[in-house]
Design a protein around this motif. Structure first.
Motif, PDB file in Angstrom:
ATOM      1  N   ALA A 583       0.837  -1.205   0.000  1.00  0.00           N
ATOM      2  CA  ALA A 583       0.000   0.000   0.000  1.00  0.00           C
ATOM      3  C   ALA A 583       0.868   1.250   0.000  1.00  0.00           C
ATOM      4  O   ALA A 583       2.002   1.247   0.496  1.00  0.00           O
ATOM      5  CB  ALA A 583      -0.924   0.002   1.215  1.00  0.00           C
ATOM      6  N   ALA A 584       0.312   2.329  -0.539  1.00  0.00           N
ATOM      7  CA  ALA A 584       1.046   3.593  -0.574  1.00  0.00           C
ATOM      8  C   ALA A 584       1.424   4.043   0.832  1.00  0.00           C
ATOM      9  O   ALA A 584       2.505   4.610   1.045  1.00  0.00           O
ATOM     10  CB  ALA A 584       0.206   4.655  -1.281  1.00  0.00           C
ATOM     11  N   ALA A 585       0.558   3.766   1.810  1.00  0.00           N
ATOM     12  CA  ALA A 585       0.822   4.191   3.185  1.00  0.00           C
ATOM     13  C   ALA A 585       1.982   3.430   3.822  1.00  0.00           C
ATOM     14  O   ALA A 585       2.530   3.855   4.846  1.00  0.00           O
ATOM     15  CB  ALA A 585      -0.447   4.010   4.018  1.00  0.00           C
ATOM     16  N   GLN A 586       2.359   2.288   3.244  1.00  0.00           N
ATOM     17  CA  GLN A 586       3.444   1.479   3.809  1.00  0.00           C
ATOM     18  C   GLN A 586       4.818   1.810   3.226  1.00  0.00           C
ATOM     19  O   GLN A 586       5.843   1.385   3.754  1.00  0.00           O
ATOM     20  CB  GLN A 586       3.167  -0.016   3.558  1.00  0.00           C
ATOM     21  N   VAL A 587       4.828   2.587   2.147  1.00  0.00           N
ATOM     22  CA  VAL A 587       6.051   2.789   1.381  1.00  0.00           C
ATOM     23  C   VAL A 587       7.156   3.451   2.192  1.00  0.00           C
ATOM     24  O   VAL A 587       8.314   3.007   2.187  1.00  0.00           O
ATOM     25  CB  VAL A 587       5.750   3.596   0.101  1.00  0.00           C
ATOM     26  N   GLN A 588       6.842   4.533   2.915  1.00  0.00           N
ATOM     27  CA  GLN A 588       7.892   5.269   3.626  1.00  0.00           C
ATOM     28  C   GLN A 588       8.554   4.397   4.703  1.00  0.00           C
ATOM     29  O   GLN A 588       9.778   4.303   4.783  1.00  0.00           O
ATOM     30  CB  GLN A 588       7.329   6.534   4.267  1.00  0.00           C
ATOM     31  N   GLU A 589       7.744   3.744   5.527  1.00  0.00           N
ATOM     32  CA  GLU A 589       8.304   2.910   6.590  1.00  0.00           C
ATOM     33  C   GLU A 589       9.061   1.714   6.004  1.00  0.00           C
ATOM     34  O   GLU A 589      10.127   1.338   6.516  1.00  0.00           O
ATOM     35  CB  GLU A 589       7.185   2.411   7.503  1.00  0.00           C
ATOM     36  N   LEU A 590       8.517   1.132   4.915  1.00  0.00           N
ATOM     37  CA  LEU A 590       9.186  -0.001   4.275  1.00  0.00           C
ATOM     38  C   LEU A 590      10.555   0.410   3.737  1.00  0.00           C
ATOM     39  O   LEU A 590      11.561  -0.270   3.961  1.00  0.00           O
ATOM     40  CB  LEU A 590       8.314  -0.541   3.135  1.00  0.00           C
ATOM     41  N   GLY A 591      10.608   1.533   3.026  1.00  0.00           N
ATOM     42  CA  GLY A 591      11.869   2.000   2.455  1.00  0.00           C
ATOM     43  C   GLY A 591      12.900   2.297   3.531  1.00  0.00           C
ATOM     44  O   GLY A 591      14.072   1.917   3.397  1.00  0.00           O
ATOM     45  N   GLN A 592      12.483   2.965   4.606  1.00  0.00           N
ATOM     46  CA  GLN A 592      13.416   3.295   5.690  1.00  0.00           C
ATOM     47  C   GLN A 592      13.949   2.025   6.360  1.00  0.00           C
ATOM     48  O   GLN A 592      15.144   1.912   6.640  1.00  0.00           O
ATOM     49  CB  GLN A 592      12.717   4.174   6.722  1.00  0.00           C
ATOM     50  N   GLY A 593      13.055   1.092   6.608  1.00  0.00           N
ATOM     51  CA  GLY A 593      13.466  -0.141   7.271  1.00  0.00           C
ATOM     52  C   GLY A 593      14.439  -0.954   6.427  1.00  0.00           C
ATOM     53  O   GLY A 593      15.437  -1.486   6.935  1.00  0.00           O
ATOM     54  N   MET A 594      14.151  -1.056   5.118  1.00  0.00           N
ATOM     55  CA  MET A 594      15.043  -1.808   4.242  1.00  0.00           C
ATOM     56  C   MET A 594      16.400  -1.118   4.118  1.00  0.00           C
ATOM     57  O   MET A 594      17.462  -1.763   4.141  1.00  0.00           O
ATOM     58  CB  MET A 594      14.399  -1.982   2.863  1.00  0.00           C
ATOM     59  N   ALA A 595      16.384   0.213   4.013  1.00  0.00           N
ATOM     60  CA  ALA A 595      17.634   0.971   3.905  1.00  0.00           C
ATOM     61  C   ALA A 595      18.458   0.846   5.185  1.00  0.00           C
ATOM     62  O   ALA A 595      19.686   0.686   5.135  1.00  0.00           O
ATOM     63  CB  ALA A 595      17.332   2.430   3.600  1.00  0.00           C
ATOM     64  N   ASP A 596      17.804   0.918   6.338  1.00  0.00           N
ATOM     65  CA  ASP A 596      18.531   0.784   7.612  1.00  0.00           C
ATOM     66  C   ASP A 596      19.164  -0.602   7.741  1.00  0.00           C
ATOM     67  O   ASP A 596      20.293  -0.744   8.235  1.00  0.00           O
ATOM     68  CB  ASP A 596      17.570   1.023   8.787  1.00  0.00           C
ATOM     69  N   TRP A 597      18.429  -1.612   7.307  1.00  0.00           N
ATOM     70  CA  TRP A 597      18.946  -2.987   7.398  1.00  0.00           C
ATOM     71  C   TRP A 597      20.166  -3.168   6.495  1.00  0.00           C
ATOM     72  O   TRP A 597      21.188  -3.713   6.889  1.00  0.00           O
ATOM     73  CB  TRP A 597      17.840  -3.968   6.994  1.00  0.00           C
ATOM     74  N   LEU A 598      20.066  -2.659   5.262  1.00  0.00           N
ATOM     75  CA  LEU A 598      21.191  -2.740   4.342  1.00  0.00           C
ATOM     76  C   LEU A 598      22.398  -1.954   4.860  1.00  0.00           C
ATOM     77  O   LEU A 598      23.540  -2.391   4.760  1.00  0.00           O
ATOM     78  CB  LEU A 598      20.796  -2.200   2.964  1.00  0.00           C
ATOM     79  N   THR A 599      22.119  -0.786   5.436  1.00  0.00           N
ATOM     80  CA  THR A 599      23.205   0.047   5.963  1.00  0.00           C
ATOM     81  C   THR A 599      23.931  -0.669   7.091  1.00  0.00           C
ATOM     82  O   THR A 599      25.163  -0.650   7.185  1.00  0.00           O
ATOM     83  CB  THR A 599      22.658   1.388   6.457  1.00  0.00           C
ATOM     84  N   ALA A 600      23.175  -1.303   7.964  1.00  0.00           N
ATOM     85  CA  ALA A 600      23.782  -2.018   9.087  1.00  0.00           C
ATOM     86  C   ALA A 600      24.616  -3.206   8.602  1.00  0.00           C
ATOM     87  O   ALA A 600      25.680  -3.497   9.159  1.00  0.00           O
ATOM     88  CB  ALA A 600      22.691  -2.495  10.049  1.00  0.00           C
ATOM     89  N   GLU A 601      24.150  -3.905   7.566  1.00  0.00           N
ATOM     90  CA  GLU A 601      24.896  -5.049   7.042  1.00  0.00           C
ATOM     91  C   GLU A 601      26.139  -4.610   6.278  1.00  0.00           C
ATOM     92  O   GLU A 601      27.141  -5.321   6.247  1.00  0.00           O
ATOM     93  CB  GLU A 601      24.001  -5.895   6.118  1.00  0.00           C
ATOM     94  N   ASN A 602      26.063  -3.447   5.634  1.00  0.00           N
ATOM     95  CA  ASN A 602      27.189  -2.868   4.897  1.00  0.00           C
ATOM     96  C   ASN A 602      27.816  -3.875   3.932  1.00  0.00           C
ATOM     97  O   ASN A 602      29.003  -4.199   4.022  1.00  0.00           O
ATOM     98  CB  ASN A 602      28.261  -2.353   5.872  1.00  0.00           C
TER      99      ASN A 602
END
Length: 645
Positions: A583-602
């Motif tokens: 859903a459009a309402a889920q996009v911002q939280e989904l993007g932030q969460g995926m980006a944070d996870w990738l950043t932490a894994e580096n």
């Protein structure tokens, strides 16, 4: 966000032809014009190395060119995970793949090219009976599904009788593309062992000479089977199989094995250093004359001071096996022994048993025979004979040992049959604490209880409640073999499991032009969700792993972000949300969460971020998520590739 369609090269297996052209372009860019290869220019660049003679040495047959092309043609198939049939799915590194091995070998190219240490295969012997392999090159996957009873059209069997006129041709067309693909999976120090009998040993050698290079032939082993058969070879009983051994390059090292008691009986002397044998220091046999090596003719001082020369009792002047400096070194090390016989001193070299390895020969008389293999498999299956002609576990463990297979090597068998290779890998790991991995491939060839020779196997499948096919029996052998290895080695905590995958068509549905001509509206509605009905996010994820070149045992972590399942693969090589609706309402939280996870894994290098194209509520939601992830990657200086299926 890049949208990957079913026709995109990255949604197919590796294109061998395109890869070859790329290699040629890198070497000879001047031979290409407007993206096409100018073969006349290439011949000029290669000069005298081109063989233009109309008659040349080589093996040819009807269909060879087509078989070669087919080995290079990519497949759109996939491998679907089957955790329910697996053992220790979450932890095992072993694979059991059910499917046509030609298609499977293509699918493994991206993930396993150049990674396999040892390949052993025991292909169908060309006995004049039917052998079942789906090599209808017009549509390999459909032919495979028909042959294995997955489509209602019925199954076809490749008839290969000696009276067909294509007796050797059909077998060669089956083997050739598989061997070409297998070569690409081998490491530079890898080696392949192929079992065969008299009927095709000559043709097989010629094919392997072409595919792997005749200079890479290491040995042709003769192996007594222990099961004499027939008298039809002009009255001769057949008691031998052969194993052709080829390296991929000259880097392969063959190791010796430890002496068993029957081998070590010749070490009939003993001193404070241990058991040893002696051999005369005087050279006998070829090139034993004094004039052959004059520097190896010299006098030695015996224990009583007599000077001894390498002269035979008849007065023949020979030579020692080494020069004088080497003799002094052996004497210093205590490797020389003198004996007096009938008043004459003789000098010997001592060879100690400890630390010595027995180099393998090309005659394997002490390896377990087929009778023992049949008994062992019957014992595993409660006395039932469900496999014909299984290979012995001892044969495979010997092969693993002499190839110097280290503890983390990958061992492949794409004619898995009774599963002996998998059993042997587990047994050898238990014996030496190794962590070798196996990849087995077996065609789910149907079993017909109406045929006397298949009834026992078919009935056994019924007793297990599984489909009547050989692949099901292979899996059951592996389950029972793993349990047996654990029971016999209670201290062994290694891997006795395996992940099961099954060959199938791609999970991503292509646009159906025929359906659209019948009913455009219905075709458009069905294309809105481009993932086929009945396919799961796990199916899609493993197809992506194969196409990205990640091993099928790559670790996968899962989290819930914005109420949606997200998988991170291989420490960040891929992060995917394959939910069917975002859903459009889920996009911002989904993007932030995926980006944070990738950043932490580096993750080092490129990371792929993947979604289903049809999942987004609208185009704005897809665009916003793509922009956010791209901008976040730019700020962090990372390389994230955002794509949709």
């Amino acid at each position: 966000m890049q949208h990957l369609t079913p026709d995109h090269p990255e949604t197919q297996s590796q294109d061998g032809l395109a890869q070859n052209l790329t290699l040629l372009h890198d070497l000879f860019p001047e031979a290409f014009s407007e993206g096409r290869l100018n073969f006349d220019v290439l011949k000029q660049l290669l000069g005298d190395q081109i063989d233009d003679q109309p008659e040349k040495y080589g093996l040819t047959w009807n269909g060879k060119a087509r078989a070669r092309r087919h080995a290079l043609t990519p497949t759109r198939a996939t491998l679907r995970p089957d955790p329910a049939s697996s053992v220790d799915w979450d932890s095992t590194q072993n694979l059991m793949i059910e499917g046509d091995n030609l298609e499977v070998l293509k699918l493994l190219q991206r993930s396993y090219a150049g990674k396999v240490k040892l390949i052993y295969i025991d292909p169908p012997y060309n006995t004049g009976k039917d052998f079942v392999y789906p090599d209808d090159y017009t549509d390999s996957l459909k032919n495979y599904q028909e042959l294995t009873g997955q489509l209602e059209e019925g199954r076809r069997v490749s008839s290969n009788t000696e009276s067909s006129g294509r007796f050797h041709t059909d077998w060669l067309n089956m083997m050739y593309p598989r061997l070409k693909l297998a070569r690409e999976l081998l490491r530079d120090d890898g080696v392949i062992f192929v079992s065969i009998d008299d009927s095709e040993v000559g043709n097989l050698k010629r094919v392997l000479d072409e595919v792997l290079g005749e200079e890479n032939l290491m040995a042709i082993v003769s192996r007594p089977t222990g099961t004499p058969t027939g008298g039809g070879f002009d009255g001769f009983v057949n008691e031998l199989d052969y194993i052709l051994i080829y390296s991929k390059s000259g880097l392969t090292q063959i190791k010796g094995t430890e002496f068993d008691e029957s081998d070590s009986v010749i070490y009939d002397r003993e001193d404070e250093k241990g058991r040893y044998l002696i051999r005369s220091l005087r050279r006998t046999g070829g090139e034993d004359r004094r004039e052959d090596r004059p520097t190896m003719y010299y006098g030695l001082s015996s224990p009583d001071g007599t000077i001894i020369y390498p002269i035979s009792p008849t007065g023949y002047e020979s030579r020692w096996i080494c020069g004088e400096e080497r003799y002094k070194e052996m004497e210093r090390l205590g490797l020389i022994e003198w004996q007096k016989s009938q008043g004459v001193w003789k000098v010997y070299q001592k060879f100690y048993l400890e630390g010595r390895l027995k180099q393998p020969s090309n005659l394997w008389t002490k390896i377990e025979g087929n009778k023992k293999a049949t008994r062992d498999v019957r014992d595993i299956f409660n006395g039932e004979k469900v496999f014909d002609f299984p290979k012995p576990v001892g044969l495979m463990t010997h092969i693993i040992q002499i190839t110097g297979s280290s503890q983390d090597d990958i061992i492949l068998d794409f004619f898995a049959g009774s599963g002996t290779t998998g059993h042997a890998v587990m047994a050898q790991n238990a014996a030496d604490g190794g962590n070798r991995q196996f990849i087995l491939v077996q065609l789910p060839e149907p079993l017909d209880p109406a045929k006397a020779e298949q009834k026992t196997a078919a009935d056994f499948c019924d007793s297990l409640g599984v489909p009547r096919n050989i692949a099901e029996l292979t899996k059951e052998r592996l389950r029972r073999a793993g349990a047996k290895v654990k029971a016999e080695n209670p201290m062994f905590a290694g891997d006795t499991g395996f992940r099961v995958f099954k060959l199938d068509s791609s999970n991503v549905a292509a646009w159906d032009g025929d359906a659209a001509r019948q009913d455009v509206q219905a075709a458009l509605l069905s294309a809105e969700d481009n993932i086929k009905a009945g396919r799961t996010d796990r199916d899609v994820l493993y197809e992506v792993l194969l196409k990205l070149g990640l091993p099928l045992t790559t670790p996968i972590e899962e989290r819930t972000i914005a109420g949606l399942k997200v998988q991170l693969v291989g420490g960040g090589a891929l992060v995917a949300c394959l939910e069917r609706r975002i859903a459009a309402a889920q996009v911002q939280e989904l993007g932030q969460g995926m980006a944070d996870w990738l950043t932490a894994e580096n993750p080092a290098g490129e990371a792929h971020v993947l979604f289903l194209d049809s999942a987004f509520e609208n185009d704005n939601a897809k665009l916003n998520l793509s922009k956010y992830l791209t901008q976040r990657a730019e700020v962090l200086g990372r390389n994230w590739v955002v794509r949709s299926l």
